[in-house]
Motif scaffolding. Structure first.
Motif, PDB file in Angstrom:
ATOM      1  N   PHE A  26       0.786  -1.227  -0.079  1.00 17.20           N
ATOM      2  CA  PHE A  26      -0.066   0.007   0.089  1.00 17.20           C
ATOM      3  C   PHE A  26       0.922   1.273   0.079  1.00 17.20           C
ATOM      4  CE2 PHE A  26      -3.178  -3.221   1.651  1.00 17.20           C
ATOM      5  CZ  PHE A  26      -3.944  -2.933   0.672  1.00 17.20           C
ATOM      6  N   TYR A  27       2.055   1.320   0.491  1.00 16.67           N
ATOM      7  CA  TYR A  27       3.006   2.195   0.285  1.00 16.67           C
ATOM      8  C   TYR A  27       3.297   2.761  -0.814  1.00 16.67           C
ATOM      9  CZ  TYR A  27       7.105   5.295   0.891  1.00 16.67           C
ATOM     10  OH  TYR A  27       8.181   6.205   0.923  1.00 16.67           O
ATOM     11  N   TYR A  28       3.802   2.085  -1.767  1.00 14.74           N
ATOM     12  CA  TYR A  28       4.086   2.031  -3.146  1.00 14.74           C
ATOM     13  C   TYR A  28       2.798   2.236  -4.283  1.00 14.74           C
ATOM     14  CZ  TYR A  28       8.738   1.248  -2.121  1.00 14.74           C
ATOM     15  OH  TYR A  28      10.310   1.083  -1.702  1.00 14.74           O
ATOM     16  N   LEU A  29       1.689   1.656  -3.738  1.00 15.00           N
ATOM     17  CA  LEU A  29       0.407   1.942  -4.480  1.00 15.00           C
ATOM     18  C   LEU A  29      -0.080   3.310  -4.316  1.00 15.00           C
ATOM     19  CD1 LEU A  29      -1.848   0.932  -6.131  1.00 15.00           C
ATOM     20  CD2 LEU A  29      -3.029   0.654  -3.731  1.00 15.00           C
ATOM     21  N   ILE A  30       0.066   3.646  -3.011  1.00 18.28           N
ATOM     22  CA  ILE A  30      -0.691   5.035  -2.714  1.00 18.28           C
ATOM     23  C   ILE A  30       0.471   6.180  -3.070  1.00 18.28           C
ATOM     24  CG2 ILE A  30      -1.459   6.518  -1.206  1.00 18.28           C
ATOM     25  CD1 ILE A  30      -2.596   3.818   0.597  1.00 18.28           C
ATOM     26  N   LEU A  31       1.578   5.853  -3.230  1.00 17.38           N
ATOM     27  CA  LEU A  31       2.665   6.937  -3.413  1.00 17.38           C
ATOM     28  C   LEU A  31       2.371   7.219  -5.023  1.00 17.38           C
ATOM     29  CD1 LEU A  31       6.094   6.329  -1.876  1.00 17.38           C
ATOM     30  CD2 LEU A  31       4.314   8.140  -1.422  1.00 17.38           C
ATOM     31  N   GLY A  32       1.766   6.277  -5.614  1.00 11.78           N
ATOM     32  CA  GLY A  32       1.487   6.434  -7.256  1.00 11.78           C
ATOM     33  C   GLY A  32       0.569   7.514  -7.396  1.00 11.78           C
ATOM     34  N   GLY A  33      -0.306   7.875  -6.312  1.00  9.64           N
ATOM     35  CA  GLY A  33      -1.348   8.664  -6.700  1.00  9.64           C
ATOM     36  C   GLY A  33      -2.891   8.430  -6.555  1.00  9.64           C
ATOM     37  N   PHE A  34      -3.648   8.936  -6.656  1.00  6.63           N
ATOM     38  CA  PHE A  34      -5.188   8.695  -6.664  1.00  6.63           C
ATOM     39  C   PHE A  34      -5.372   7.961  -7.783  1.00  6.63           C
ATOM     40  CE2 PHE A  34      -9.460   9.589  -7.594  1.00  6.63           C
ATOM     41  CZ  PHE A  34      -9.927   9.260  -6.358  1.00  6.63           C
ATOM     42  N   ARG A  35      -4.927   8.142  -8.979  1.00  7.07           N
ATOM     43  CA  ARG A  35      -5.177   7.515 -10.271  1.00  7.07           C
ATOM     44  C   ARG A  35      -4.793   5.931 -10.172  1.00  7.07           C
ATOM     45  NH1 ARG A  35      -6.352  10.355 -15.047  1.00  7.07           N
ATOM     46  NH2 ARG A  35      -5.392   8.690 -16.181  1.00  7.07           N
ATOM     47  N   ALA A  36      -3.558   5.816  -9.203  1.00  9.84           N
ATOM     48  CA  ALA A  36      -3.146   4.287  -8.979  1.00  9.84           C
ATOM     49  C   ALA A  36      -4.224   3.573  -8.159  1.00  9.84           C
ATOM     50  CB  ALA A  36      -1.759   4.224  -8.323  1.00  9.84           C
ATOM     51  N   VAL A  37      -4.651   4.315  -7.294  1.00  8.02           N
ATOM     52  CA  VAL A  37      -5.709   3.929  -6.147  1.00  8.02           C
ATOM     53  C   VAL A  37      -7.083   3.439  -7.055  1.00  8.02           C
ATOM     54  CG1 VAL A  37      -7.313   4.143  -4.293  1.00  8.02           C
ATOM     55  CG2 VAL A  37      -4.756   4.828  -4.271  1.00  8.02           C
ATOM     56  N   VAL A  38      -7.356   4.441  -7.861  1.00  9.33           N
ATOM     57  CA  VAL A  38      -8.811   4.203  -8.691  1.00  9.33           C
ATOM     58  C   VAL A  38      -8.257   2.947  -9.567  1.00  9.33           C
ATOM     59  CG1 VAL A  38     -10.072   4.906 -10.494  1.00  9.33           C
ATOM     60  CG2 VAL A  38      -9.387   6.686  -8.699  1.00  9.33           C
ATOM     61  N   LEU A  85      -8.020   2.960  -0.652  1.00 10.93           N
ATOM     62  CA  LEU A  85      -8.810   4.248  -0.533  1.00 10.93           C
ATOM     63  C   LEU A  85      -8.867   4.628   1.037  1.00 10.93           C
ATOM     64  CD1 LEU A  85      -9.764   5.809  -2.567  1.00 10.93           C
ATOM     65  CD2 LEU A  85     -12.319   4.971  -2.056  1.00 10.93           C
ATOM     66  N   ALA A  86      -8.934   3.771   1.950  1.00 14.62           N
ATOM     67  CA  ALA A  86      -9.349   4.377   3.311  1.00 14.62           C
ATOM     68  C   ALA A  86      -7.912   4.868   3.871  1.00 14.62           C
ATOM     69  CB  ALA A  86      -9.497   3.385   4.338  1.00 14.62           C
ATOM     70  N   LEU A  87      -6.675   4.348   3.372  1.00 13.98           N
ATOM     71  CA  LEU A  87      -5.444   5.052   3.919  1.00 13.98           C
ATOM     72  C   LEU A  87      -5.071   6.128   3.102  1.00 13.98           C
ATOM     73  CD1 LEU A  87      -3.195   1.758   4.080  1.00 13.98           C
ATOM     74  CD2 LEU A  87      -3.718   3.139   6.130  1.00 13.98           C
ATOM     75  N   TRP A  88      -5.538   6.134   1.885  1.00 13.06           N
ATOM     76  CA  TRP A  88      -5.256   7.310   0.944  1.00 13.06           C
ATOM     77  C   TRP A  88      -6.235   8.674   1.645  1.00 13.06           C
ATOM     78  CZ3 TRP A  88      -8.730  10.379  -1.542  1.00 13.06           C
ATOM     79  CH2 TRP A  88      -8.187  11.539  -2.452  1.00 13.06           C
ATOM     80  N   ALA A  89      -7.340   8.322   1.880  1.00 18.22           N
ATOM     81  CA  ALA A  89      -8.235   9.376   2.364  1.00 18.22           C
ATOM     82  C   ALA A  89      -7.468   9.902   3.827  1.00 18.22           C
ATOM     83  CB  ALA A  89      -9.500   8.919   2.528  1.00 18.22           C
ATOM     84  N   ALA A  90      -6.809   9.064   4.615  1.00 19.79           N
ATOM     85  CA  ALA A  90      -6.624   9.250   5.979  1.00 19.79           C
ATOM     86  C   ALA A  90      -5.101  10.281   5.731  1.00 19.79           C
ATOM     87  CB  ALA A  90      -6.319   8.111   6.880  1.00 19.79           C
ATOM     88  N   SER A  91      -4.374   9.757   4.959  1.00 16.78           N
ATOM     89  CA  SER A  91      -3.318  10.231   4.741  1.00 16.78           C
ATOM     90  C   SER A  91      -3.357  11.592   3.993  1.00 16.78           C
ATOM     91  CB  SER A  91      -2.049   9.646   4.108  1.00 16.78           C
ATOM     92  OG  SER A  91      -2.650   9.062   2.696  1.00 16.78           O
ATOM     93  N   ARG A  92      -4.438  11.855   3.093  1.00 21.35           N
ATOM     94  CA  ARG A  92      -4.823  13.040   2.446  1.00 21.35           C
ATOM     95  C   ARG A  92      -5.339  14.220   3.273  1.00 21.35           C
ATOM     96  NH1 ARG A  92      -4.128  16.386  -2.325  1.00 21.35           N
ATOM     97  NH2 ARG A  92      -6.042  17.857  -2.403  1.00 21.35           N
ATOM     98  N   GLY A  93      -6.043  13.372   4.059  1.00 25.12           N
ATOM     99  CA  GLY A  93      -6.682  14.487   5.088  1.00 25.12           C
ATOM    100  C   GLY A  93      -5.634  15.172   6.100  1.00 25.12           C
ATOM    101  N   ILE A  94      -4.772  14.516   6.415  1.00 31.03           N
ATOM    102  CA  ILE A  94      -3.700  14.887   7.582  1.00 31.03           C
ATOM    103  C   ILE A  94      -2.746  15.929   6.748  1.00 31.03           C
ATOM    104  CG2 ILE A  94      -1.353  14.409   8.423  1.00 31.03           C
ATOM    105  CD1 ILE A  94      -3.676  13.474  10.213  1.00 31.03           C
ATOM    106  N   LYS A  95      -2.667  15.952   5.330  1.00 29.66           N
ATOM    107  CA  LYS A  95      -1.866  16.586   4.425  1.00 29.66           C
ATOM    108  C   LYS A  95      -2.659  17.946   4.293  1.00 29.66           C
ATOM    109  CE  LYS A  95      -0.325  17.311  -0.286  1.00 29.66           C
ATOM    110  NZ  LYS A  95      -0.322  16.919  -1.790  1.00 29.66           N
ATOM    111  N   ARG A  96      -4.116  17.998   4.264  1.00 30.06           N
ATOM    112  CA  ARG A  96      -4.840  19.113   3.986  1.00 30.06           C
ATOM    113  C   ARG A  96      -4.747  19.916   5.335  1.00 30.06           C
ATOM    114  NH1 ARG A  96      -6.814  21.776   1.006  1.00 30.06           N
ATOM    115  NH2 ARG A  96      -9.054  21.416   0.703  1.00 30.06           N
TER     116      ARG A  96
END
Length: 367
Positions: A133-145, A286-297
């Motif tokens: 999930f680290y390398y997947l989410i680093l690929g950006g939202f399009r990778a998660v999609v 998607l849950a990890l992406w949303a959580a990490s994105r929320g912290i960034k925001r």
């Protein structure tokens, strides 16, 4: 809309169908029947449809809120409640997203331990999840999609495979209809909350959708395909099992797979458990992406570091839930939080938004 989201980082409205459907179909589908049947018996399918309808209304409210502000929930909280209260509400939501990731991951590990590798320590799969999930989410939202698309398309054959046990079905079990009280039916609908959780992630990825206001029909389609899938599976389960069997079967869907016999596969449920990894991976990602994105925001922290923190915390927390009782308690807690978030907080936020919009409109007319 968040001006930092460039068009090359966005996806088209049809992708929302895969995002919504992928995030809703996860570990809950493995054994939601037992939870619902304990209250509603053979009327369980009615509870599933009612829950789906309520969550569809919540989805419509979320789109109304998002259209009014054209940004994500982090900025909406700041605009409606101010800097400090808005930040607190957003942080609580981030914790909820993280809890969902831990819940899905730990529940799947339990399934693997029970059905395949009894002595497998939770931290082993936790470390594998960390790297993936680290390398997947680093690929950006399009990778998660992309993972969500794979998680919907590849396992779709399981839906038809799960129809095979109908050879032994007794559809008379479903009659007469509506034997339970309205209160019991509604409580059964509440118990299905965990199976439908996930539509709230639209609050975070809305700015990543091109022409996002046009994506509601795709979100609703994804949700109702999920409702149809769960209702169909509930019908199959109610026709195959007796009510007493469903009350005692923790993972009714996986147990259905044991009935299937193929000349080249002796234990088909092993294939089912393995395929479910493809289904639950989008949930966690998607849950990890949303959580990490929320912290960034909310804070001046790069998403990479927030992601590392959440992944590390997930690996550390997973071994804490060793017994089935603890996992069940965690499931109930997160399910209740998600249920009240979608059925209480979202309508409240919708009303507040209407009031603010009306006041703003009146002020503009006076000005």
């Amino acid at each position: 809309m968040d001006s930092n989201i460039k068009e090359n980082f966005q996806v088209g409205p049809p992708m929302v169908f895969f995002l919504v459907h992928a995030i809703q179909v996860g570990v809950g589908i493995l054994g939601f029947q037992r939870v619902v049947v304990q209250r509603t018996g053979y009327d369980g399918w009615i509870s599933v449809i009612i829950a789906g309808t309520v969550f569809s209304l919540a989805l419509s409210m979320m789109y109304s809120i998002l259209r009014a502000h054209n940004t994500d929930i982090i900025e909406i909280h700041r605009r409606l409640f101010g800097k400090w209260l808005g930040c607190i509400l957003s942080f609580l939501m981030v914790l909820y997203f993280f809890a969902l990731a831990v819940l899905v991951n730990r529940t799947y590990v339990e399934v693997v331990q029970v059905w395949m590798f009894e002595e497998l320590p939770p931290w082993v799969l936790g470390m594998i999840s960390f790297v993936f999930f680290y390398y997947l989410i680093l690929g950006g939202f399009r990778a998660v999609v992309g993972l969500c698309v794979i998680g919907v398309v590849l396992p779709s054959a399981i839906v038809f495979i799960l129809l095979l046990p109908l050879e032994y079905a007794q559809f008379l079990n479903l009659l007469p209809i509506w034997k339970h009280s309205l209160e019991e039916i509604l409580l059964g609908a509440k118990d299905t909350a965990l199976t439908f959780l996930g539509i709230e992630f639209i609050l975070m990825f809305y700015p990543f959708i091109k022409n996002a206001s046009d994506s509601q029909k795709w979100a609703q389609l994804g949700h109702w395909v999920t409702v149809f899938s769960y209702t169909l599976l509930m019908f199959v389960s109610l026709a195959f099992y007796s009510e007493e069997q469903l009350n005692r079967t923790i993972w009714a869907t996986l147990t259905l797979l044991k009935v299937i016999e193929l000349p080249f596969v002796e234990r088909f449920e092993y294939i089912g458990v393995s395929l479910w990894l493809i289904i639950i991976a989008p949930n966690i990602a998607l849950a990890l992406w949303a959580a990490s994105r929320g912290i960034k925001r909310m804070f001046p922290i790069r998403q990479r570091y927030a992601l590392i923190f959440f992944l590390t915390a997930m690996v550390v927390i997973m071994p804490v839930f060793q017994s089935r009782q603890r996992i069940d308690q965690f499931n109930d807690y997160v399910s209740n939080v998600g249920f009240y978030f979608l059925t209480v907080y979202i309508p409240l936020l919708f009303i507040i938004q209407l009031i603010v919009s009306k006041r703003s409109k009146n002020n503009d007319q006076k000005g």
